[in-house]
Design an enzyme around this catalytic site. Structure first.
Site, PDB file in Angstrom:
ATOM      1  N   GLU A 168       2.188   4.325  -7.846  1.00 28.96           N
ATOM      2  CA  GLU A 168       2.750   2.988  -7.645  1.00 28.96           C
ATOM      3  C   GLU A 168       3.671   2.562  -8.793  1.00 28.96           C
ATOM      4  O   GLU A 168       3.398   1.584  -9.502  1.00 28.96           O
ATOM      5  CB  GLU A 168       1.635   1.950  -7.450  1.00 28.96           C
ATOM      6  N   GLU A 355      -4.636   6.149  -1.154  1.00 31.65           N
ATOM      7  CA  GLU A 355      -5.555   5.031  -1.430  1.00 31.65           C
ATOM      8  C   GLU A 355      -5.634   4.123  -0.217  1.00 31.65           C
ATOM      9  O   GLU A 355      -4.608   3.777   0.380  1.00 31.65           O
ATOM     10  CB  GLU A 355      -5.077   4.156  -2.599  1.00 31.65           C
TER      11      GLU A 355
HETATM   12  C1  NOJ Z   1      -3.704   0.357  -6.308  1.00 36.24           C
HETATM   13  C2  NOJ Z   1      -3.884   1.002  -7.637  1.00 36.24           C
HETATM   14  O1  NOJ Z   1      -3.325   2.275  -7.622  1.00 36.24           O
HETATM   15  C3  NOJ Z   1      -5.331   1.053  -8.110  1.00 36.24           C
HETATM   16  O2  NOJ Z   1      -5.320   1.383  -9.465  1.00 36.24           O
HETATM   17  C4  NOJ Z   1      -6.008  -0.267  -7.826  1.00 36.24           C
HETATM   18  O3  NOJ Z   1      -7.291  -0.319  -8.365  1.00 36.24           O
HETATM   19  C5  NOJ Z   1      -6.029  -0.478  -6.333  1.00 36.24           C
HETATM   20  N1  NOJ Z   1      -4.664  -0.577  -5.871  1.00 36.24           N
HETATM   21  C6  NOJ Z   1      -6.781  -1.727  -5.893  1.00 36.24           C
HETATM   22  O4  NOJ Z   1      -6.116  -2.859  -6.315  1.00 36.24           O
END
Ligand code: NOJ
Length: 450
Positions: A168, A355
């Protein structure tokens, strides 16, 4: 009842994910250098309840036990990230062998259990020493990143199946350099746009370095692709949603997969866009083997007269779904929109959902067991959508839950709990939640039942 069973293709990769700063702890042990999150969280008022990742889940010391839990779950793959400052305390130069050894042991422990390592090189925790030289706003960062990437490729390239350059990068560029909520806490349009470009360029250069080493694994990048919908069909709202999507998604997706920045957003930003060498674009677009997509929510966007983007977004939840503890709008079909976009507009390259998950209601019962039915419902519906997308021709090859275990949720600290394994506050004892038992079954049967 066949129509309620979503069978997955043989070889589909089932995983779970974490990130170094969120789970490792051991922030100053065995020669590790300070990273931007250490620095930021040690200053007052940045993190909810004054928390930090100094200890986190203590994964650095409990790695063996955690890999055993992954094995119990039946994971095919584990997505983790490497702490750059643990390996190169100053970001460049002298390698910290003890730090490197940790990842070496992790990868071997995973392989011993038949779990394919999926390693992200940069999940937001870059070295403080480099941040003090301008961080991602400094073009030299692209070469420093390649130096670090090559150290990791040389050491682990024979055993890691999947590499991601960044996680991200939008969050680093925008939260780190535009609104200042995340480290290094800058608030500058110019620095945010430079950081965007340098993150993209560092990615491309690292992909080229990987190819030059002829390693046997695959390399890609992890982007968050949320779903932005106009609040109404008025032209103003449609354009506002487009700006939101293009700034959040296309600013990274387009250069990496299409070799150009989105014309609409360049036009919108006008003379704020820095002059960039055109030769950078083919480097940024170096072919990748897969795209990692993180998906959590849908937001509705309306035109606003305030702010850089002149857009305002509200979380939106599909009928009957409600919101996560973050207020994110739950909308499984929003993930289908992203996957269809990758199929139809970006060449249908292999995709991993790297994710997906939710901070659900998580109060333990008297025995410490978490009966997280809301999380199971969230995961089940999203996994079912992945199955539908595969049947409609999307090239999705894997799915990773965020997260393997409760961990440090950045500026929100430890309150939002995303894990399928509970980490008991204080003792850090691991207790699989009901969702972990459920996911174990999904993996064993390679299907999800609605
Ligand atoms: C995206 C991120 O990559 C991760 O580090 C984070 O904990 C999650 N979203 C949840 O917010």
């Amino acid at each position: 009842m066949e129509e309620f069973v979503k069978q997955f293709p043989a070889g589909f990769v089932w995983g779970a994910a974490t990130a170094s700063y969120q789970v490792e702890g051991a922030w100053n042990e065995d020669g590790k250098g300070e990273n931007v999150w250490d620095h930021f969280s040690h200053q007052p008022y940045h993190i909810a309840n004054g928390e930090n990742g100094d200890v986190a889940c203590d994964h650095y010391h409990r790695m063996k036990e955690d890999v055993e839990l992954m094995s119990w779950l039946g994971l095919n793959s584990y997505r983790f990230s490497i702490s750059w400052a643990r390996v190169l305390p100053q970001g460049v130069g002298k390698v910290n062998e003890k730090g490197l050894d940790f990842y070496d042991r992790l990868v071997d422990a995973l392989l011993d259990q038949g779990i394919a390592p999926n390693a992200t090189l940069h999940h937001w925790d870059f070295p403080q020493a480099l941040s003090e030289q301008g961080g991602w706003a400094n073009r030299d960062m692209t070469d420093w990143f390649v130096e670090y990437a090559e150290v990791m490729f040389r050491r682990l390239g024979d055993r890691v199946s999947y590499w991601a350059t960044h996680n991200e990068p939008k969050v680093v560029a925008m939260a780190g350099y535009l609104d200042g909520a995340f480290p290094p806490g800058r608030a500058s349009v110019n620095e945010a746009l430079l950081a965007t470009h340098h993150l993209n360029l560092a990615h491309g250069k690292a992909v080229q370095a990987y190819r030059a080493g002829a390693y046997s694994g695959k390399i890609g990048i992890v982007l968050d692709i949320q779903n932005f919908e106009p609040a109404t069909d008025s032209e103003a709202d449609v354009l506002a949603a487009q700006r939101m999507s293009e700034l959040n998604t296309n600013l990274f997706l387009d250069p990496i997969l299409l070799g150009k920045y989105p014309a609409y957003i360049l036009d919108w930003l006008g003379d704020q866009v820095p002059q960039l060498p055109q030769d950078d674009m083919p480097v940024i677009a170096a072919p990748i083997d897969f795209l990692g997509m993180n998906y959590y929510f849908t937001a509705k966007v309306e035109h606003s007269t305030n702010g850089l983007l002149k857009s305002h977004s509200e979380n939106f939840s599909a009928d009957g779904w409600g919101f996560t503890k973050f207020g994110w709008g739950i909308d499984p079909q929003g993930m289908a929109k992203g996957l269809h976009l990758l199929r139809d507009k970006y060449g249908n390259l292999p995709v991993m959902v790297t994710e997906n998950g939710t901070p659900a209601q998580d109060a333990p019962d008297a025995d410490g067991f978490v009966n997280d039915m809301a999380r199971i419902r969230y995961l089940r519906e999203h996994i079912a959508v992945v199955g539908d997308c595969i049947r409609s021709g999307c090239n999705v090859q894997g799915y990773y839950i965020w997260s393997l275990m409760d961990n440090f949720e950045w500026t929100s600290g430890y309150t939002p709990r995303f894990g399928i394994i509970r980490v008991e506050p204080g003792t850090l004892k691991r207790v699989p939640k009901r969702s972990a038992h459920w996911y174990r079954n999904v993996i064993a049967e390679n299907k999800v039942c609605l």
